[in-house]
Design an enzyme around this catalytic site. Structure first.
Site, PDB file in Angstrom:
ATOM      1  N   ASN A 203       0.873  -1.164   0.000  1.00  0.00           N
ATOM      2  CA  ASN A 203       0.000   0.000   0.000  1.00  0.00           C
ATOM      3  C   ASN A 203       0.914   1.218   0.000  1.00  0.00           C
ATOM      4  O   ASN A 203       1.590   1.503   0.996  1.00  0.00           O
ATOM      5  CB  ASN A 203      -0.902  -0.001   1.235  1.00  0.00           C
ATOM      6  CG  ASN A 203      -1.850   1.189   1.274  1.00  0.00           C
ATOM      7  OD1 ASN A 203      -1.487   2.304   0.952  1.00  0.00           O
ATOM      8  ND2 ASN A 203      -3.081   0.951   1.714  1.00  0.00           N
TER       9      ASN A 203
ATOM     10  N   ASP B 196      -3.832  -4.918   0.520  1.00  0.00           N
ATOM     11  CA  ASP B 196      -4.199  -4.413   1.840  1.00  0.00           C
ATOM     12  C   ASP B 196      -5.598  -4.954   2.120  1.00  0.00           C
ATOM     13  O   ASP B 196      -6.590  -4.403   1.659  1.00  0.00           O
ATOM     14  CB  ASP B 196      -4.170  -2.886   1.835  1.00  0.00           C
ATOM     15  CG  ASP B 196      -4.555  -2.293   3.184  1.00  0.00           C
ATOM     16  OD1 ASP B 196      -4.937  -3.065   4.088  1.00  0.00           O
ATOM     17  OD2 ASP B 196      -4.483  -1.061   3.332  1.00  0.00           O
TER      18      ASP B 196
ATOM     19  N   ASN C 220      -7.049  -5.095   5.024  1.00  0.00           N
ATOM     20  CA  ASN C 220      -7.691  -4.362   6.120  1.00  0.00           C
ATOM     21  C   ASN C 220      -8.391  -5.282   7.106  1.00  0.00           C
ATOM     22  O   ASN C 220      -9.391  -4.917   7.721  1.00  0.00           O
ATOM     23  CB  ASN C 220      -8.674  -3.314   5.566  1.00  0.00           C
ATOM     24  CG  ASN C 220      -8.031  -1.938   5.456  1.00  0.00           C
ATOM     25  OD1 ASN C 220      -7.317  -1.509   6.364  1.00  0.00           O
ATOM     26  ND2 ASN C 220      -8.261  -1.259   4.355  1.00  0.00           N
TER      27      ASN C 220
ATOM     28  N   HIS D 209       2.682   1.629   5.400  1.00  0.00           N
ATOM     29  CA  HIS D 209       2.778   0.184   5.200  1.00  0.00           C
ATOM     30  C   HIS D 209       4.198  -0.168   4.770  1.00  0.00           C
ATOM     31  O   HIS D 209       4.964   0.707   4.346  1.00  0.00           O
ATOM     32  CB  HIS D 209       1.806  -0.282   4.108  1.00  0.00           C
ATOM     33  CG  HIS D 209       0.369  -0.088   4.449  1.00  0.00           C
ATOM     34  ND1 HIS D 209      -0.489  -1.139   4.729  1.00  0.00           N
ATOM     35  CD2 HIS D 209      -0.387   1.038   4.526  1.00  0.00           C
ATOM     36  CE1 HIS D 209      -1.705  -0.668   4.970  1.00  0.00           C
ATOM     37  NE2 HIS D 209      -1.657   0.647   4.851  1.00  0.00           N
TER      38      HIS D 209
ATOM     39  N   TYR E  20      -7.537  -3.734  -2.633  1.00  0.00           N
ATOM     40  CA  TYR E  20      -7.613  -2.763  -1.534  1.00  0.00           C
ATOM     41  C   TYR E  20      -9.008  -2.879  -0.947  1.00  0.00           C
ATOM     42  O   TYR E  20      -9.963  -2.284  -1.436  1.00  0.00           O
ATOM     43  CB  TYR E  20      -7.337  -1.348  -2.035  1.00  0.00           C
ATOM     44  CG  TYR E  20      -7.433  -0.289  -0.955  1.00  0.00           C
ATOM     45  CD1 TYR E  20      -6.884  -0.497   0.302  1.00  0.00           C
ATOM     46  CD2 TYR E  20      -8.082   0.919  -1.196  1.00  0.00           C
ATOM     47  CE1 TYR E  20      -6.967   0.464   1.291  1.00  0.00           C
ATOM     48  CE2 TYR E  20      -8.173   1.893  -0.215  1.00  0.00           C
ATOM     49  CZ  TYR E  20      -7.611   1.663   1.027  1.00  0.00           C
ATOM     50  OH  TYR E  20      -7.705   2.618   2.007  1.00  0.00           O
TER      51      TYR E  20
ATOM     52  N   GLU F 292      -3.875   1.936  -2.889  1.00  0.00           N
ATOM     53  CA  GLU F 292      -3.979   3.356  -2.536  1.00  0.00           C
ATOM     54  C   GLU F 292      -3.035   4.216  -3.369  1.00  0.00           C
ATOM     55  O   GLU F 292      -2.270   5.037  -2.839  1.00  0.00           O
ATOM     56  CB  GLU F 292      -3.738   3.571  -1.038  1.00  0.00           C
ATOM     57  CG  GLU F 292      -5.005   3.434  -0.209  1.00  0.00           C
ATOM     58  CD  GLU F 292      -4.937   4.199   1.100  1.00  0.00           C
ATOM     59  OE1 GLU F 292      -5.567   5.265   1.174  1.00  0.00           O
ATOM     60  OE2 GLU F 292      -4.280   3.713   2.030  1.00  0.00           O
TER      61      GLU F 292
END
EC number: 3.1.11.2
Length: 282
Positions: free
Chosen positions: A9, A172, A174, A274, A123, A43
């Site tokens: 990221n 990522d 999350n 990151h 993402y 991102e």
């Protein structure tokens, strides 16, 4: 022969590629030294023209860029940087709601000694905590958005795992899947990224043909973490989260021989919140 795949990221590609100081030359310097073959970026937060400008030296050196922007300017955006040109690129996973949000992209490659490979950059939405009576409308909406994404993307992954080629989805996510994946797990039991239904969702993927290859190669250890807050002493104390990882289907997971997080030597050498996560496939 090996193939290295990195997920990172970048937290804004224009910021990541700037030289911040003499000891922090940024993403492009890391890329030159990495030795990796494919980079899955999240991102990006820029349009294609801006991204090509930021990555100009890398593209001039022979790297190939595939990316998708978000309909929300300056938000999300994922891409694939590769040393060889992809055979095909696909944006999204067939979702009317999410395909235009810059959260998923696949690229197909023919890799010497490895064969047909699909490398995808993801993402996943951050979401929000479980709504309470006092939750704001925005918090409630963010929680519901992530739940819809998980439901829809989970169905897509079930089919992708059965493809007759190597497949890896890096990004990522999350979501920290287990207690080993977050330093302060007790203090985050009600926070997005460590909610029970999120961890159960990752667990279901691992039971349906996917392997978390970083965890598979580093069993029963804390981390290795890939994200640390910019604030306080989180980085210095290695108080992080493991939310960046690669899920590989069965044919590819058997080829994973090494995995590591390229953590910066010090706080002032970071060009993203990151760190790059690399898996070597043989």
């Amino acid at each position: 022969m090996t193939t290295s795949i990195t997920t990172i990221n970048v937290n804004g590609i224009r910021a990541a590629t700037k030289q911040r100081s003499e000891i922090n030359p940024g993403f492009l310097s890391w890329l030159d030294a990495s030795g990796t073959d494919i980079v899955l970026m999240q991102e990006i937060r820029a349009d294609t023209e801006q991204t090509e400008a930021a990555l100009g030296p890398a593209l001039e050196a022979g790297w190939h860029l595939s990316m998708t922007e978000s309909v929300v300017k300056g938000h999300a955006g994922v891409g694939v940087l590769s040393r060889s040109a992809p055979k095909a690129v696909r944006v999204g996973f067939g979702s009317e709601e999410f395909d235009a949000t810059g959260r998923y992209l696949e690229a197909d490659f023919d890799v010497p000694d490895l064969g047909a490979l699909t490398a995808a950059s993801l993402y996943l939405p951050k979401g929000a905590a479980e709504p309470t009576p006092s939750a704001t409308e925005k918090e409630t909406a963010k929680f519901a958005e992530k739940k819809r994404f998980l439901d829809e993307f989970g169905e897509y992954l079930a089919g992708a795992a059965r493809r007759r080629r190597h497949v890896v989805v890096g990004g990522d996510w999350n979501i920290a899947p287990a207690e080993l994946d977050i330093k302060n797990w007790k203090g985050n039991l009600k926070n997005p990224g460590f909610l029970p239904h999120e961890r159960e969702w990752v667990g279901a993927r691992l039971e349906s043909g996917w392997t978390d290859v970083v965890r598979d190669l580093h069993p029963a250890v804390d981390g290795p973490y890939s994200w640390w807050s910019w604030r306080g002493k989180a980085f210095d104390n290695d108080s992080g989260w493991r939310i960046d990882y690669q899920l590989a289907n069965r044919s590819l997971s058997r080829r994973a021989v090494k995995a590591f997080v390229d953590r910066a030597d010090s706080y002032d050498r970071r060009w993203s919140d990151h760190a790059p996560v690399t898996v070597v496939y043989e």
